[in-house]
Design a protein around this motif. Structure first.
Motif, mmCIF file in Angstrom:
data_model
loop_
_atom_site.group_PDB
_atom_site.id
_atom_site.type_symbol
_atom_site.label_atom_id
_atom_site.label_comp_id
_atom_site.label_asym_id
_atom_site.label_seq_id
_atom_site.Cartn_x
_atom_site.Cartn_y
_atom_site.Cartn_z
ATOM 1 N N PHE A 1 -25.775 16.591 0.276
ATOM 2 C CA PHE A 1 -26.000 16.375 1.710
ATOM 3 C C PHE A 1 -27.495 16.383 1.994
ATOM 4 O O PHE A 1 -28.223 17.251 1.534
ATOM 5 N N GLU B 1 -17.665 16.530 11.863
ATOM 6 C CA GLU B 1 -18.663 17.276 12.632
ATOM 7 C C GLU B 1 -17.894 17.977 13.748
ATOM 8 O O GLU B 1 -17.420 17.348 14.680
ATOM 9 N N THR C 1 -21.317 20.318 10.383
ATOM 10 C CA THR C 1 -20.724 19.364 9.446
ATOM 11 C C THR C 1 -19.863 20.121 8.436
ATOM 12 O O THR C 1 -20.311 21.090 7.830
ATOM 13 N N SER D 1 -26.447 17.329 14.344
ATOM 14 C CA SER D 1 -25.287 18.053 13.830
ATOM 15 C C SER D 1 -25.643 19.489 13.472
ATOM 16 O O SER D 1 -26.664 19.744 12.825
ATOM 17 N N ILE E 1 -26.404 14.054 6.930
ATOM 18 C CA ILE E 1 -25.874 14.862 8.033
ATOM 19 C C ILE E 1 -26.277 14.200 9.344
ATOM 20 O O ILE E 1 -27.434 13.807 9.525
#
Length: 279
Positions: A278, A160, A122, A119, A115
């Motif tokens: 992630f 994003e 996302t 951010s 990520i």
């Protein structure tokens, strides 16, 4: 035919999947490149298979890479499903909306995704990807497009949304181009294998359903997209075109954005399934 590239990052080897078996095609080509696609590589592989010249290879536990090498361009179409345009707060477009992702976003379908720093938004987007087989410039009509298509891939057009919509200055690509933001594959599937006009697309986050639609619901279909783009730019062999995502993303406000530890899975019938952790 289904083409794949298997191996560690930077050391992928080319294969073709026929039935349930992977066949090493390194005797035919060093890699799945634009040149391979443009110069009859698919037919050469078919001939080598028919002649019994391709060895079966066990790839269990090996990494699956993107089924194409890094393209010269990744060209994307935005808001190409009416319901997704609506959940984004927009009317359906009257002409295709184009934006770009940097080519180095293309990674393997199951690679971990980092990520981006800072951010908070996302997002996932299951999409049908189109791989170009030969140079497309000023095509006469949408009917000409299929002659320039090598095949189709599953793609996750990761985004994003704060970078894309709030910090962008009006351009989307800033929110589309973080490292790894285009997991691609597992296979490049030739047009004779699937009906690209009616493929089911689905996505899940942590096992919970998010998107479920069909390419039959595209506002601008694949043939129109390739023809339309060719009026404004030249698509080169090996380039990747993403055709848009259906409703069911976090931007809708119905679901939380992705965070470290989340798992996103996407699938298109006939083209395979992806899974990203992630981090």
């Amino acid at each position: 035919m289904k083409f794949a590239r298997i191996g560690a990052v930077g050391h992928e080897r080319p294969f073709v999947l026929i039935g349930q078996s992977y066949y090493d095609i390194s005797s035919v080509t060093a890699d799945i490149t634009g040149q391979f696609l443009e110069t009859g590589g698919v037919e050469r592989v078919r001939e080598a298979f028919d002649a019994g010249l391709l060895p079966v290879t066990d790839i269990v536990s090996e990494r699956i890479g993107s089924p194409i090498v890094r393209p010269s361009a990744v060209v994307c179409i935005g808001m190409n499903y009416a319901a997704h345009a609506a959940e984004s707060g927009s009317l359906p477009p009257t002409i295709p909306i184009m934006f770009l992702k940097t080519p180095n976003t293309v990674v393997g379908p199951n690679d971990d995704i980092t990520i981006p720093r800072k951010s908070v938004k996302t997002d996932w987007e299951v999409e049908l990807g189109v791989v170009i087989s030969k140079r497309a410039s000023y095509l006469d009509s949408p009917a000409d497009s299929i002659d320039h298509i090598a095949g189709f891939v599953v793609a996750n057009d990761l985004s994003e949304r704060e970078f894309q919509l709030e910090l962008s200055g009006g351009q989307w690509s800033k929110g589309k181009s973080a490292p790894g933001f285009n997991p691609t594959g597992p296979w490049l599937v030739t047009p004779d294998e699937v009906d690209y006009r009616a493929l089911r697309l689905r996505s899940w986050v942590n096992g919970e359903p998010r998107q479920d639609s069909s390419t039959a619901d595209l506002i601008f279909d694949v043939d129109h997209i390739i023809w339309h783009l060719s009026q404004f730019l030249t698509l080169e062999p090996g380039d990747l075109v993403l055709t848009g995502t259906p409703e069911g993303v976090a931007l809708s406000g119905r679901f939380p954005y992705l965070k470290a530890g989340d798992v996103c899975e996407i699938e298109i019938d006939g083209l395979g399934r992806q899974r990203q952790l992630f981090v």
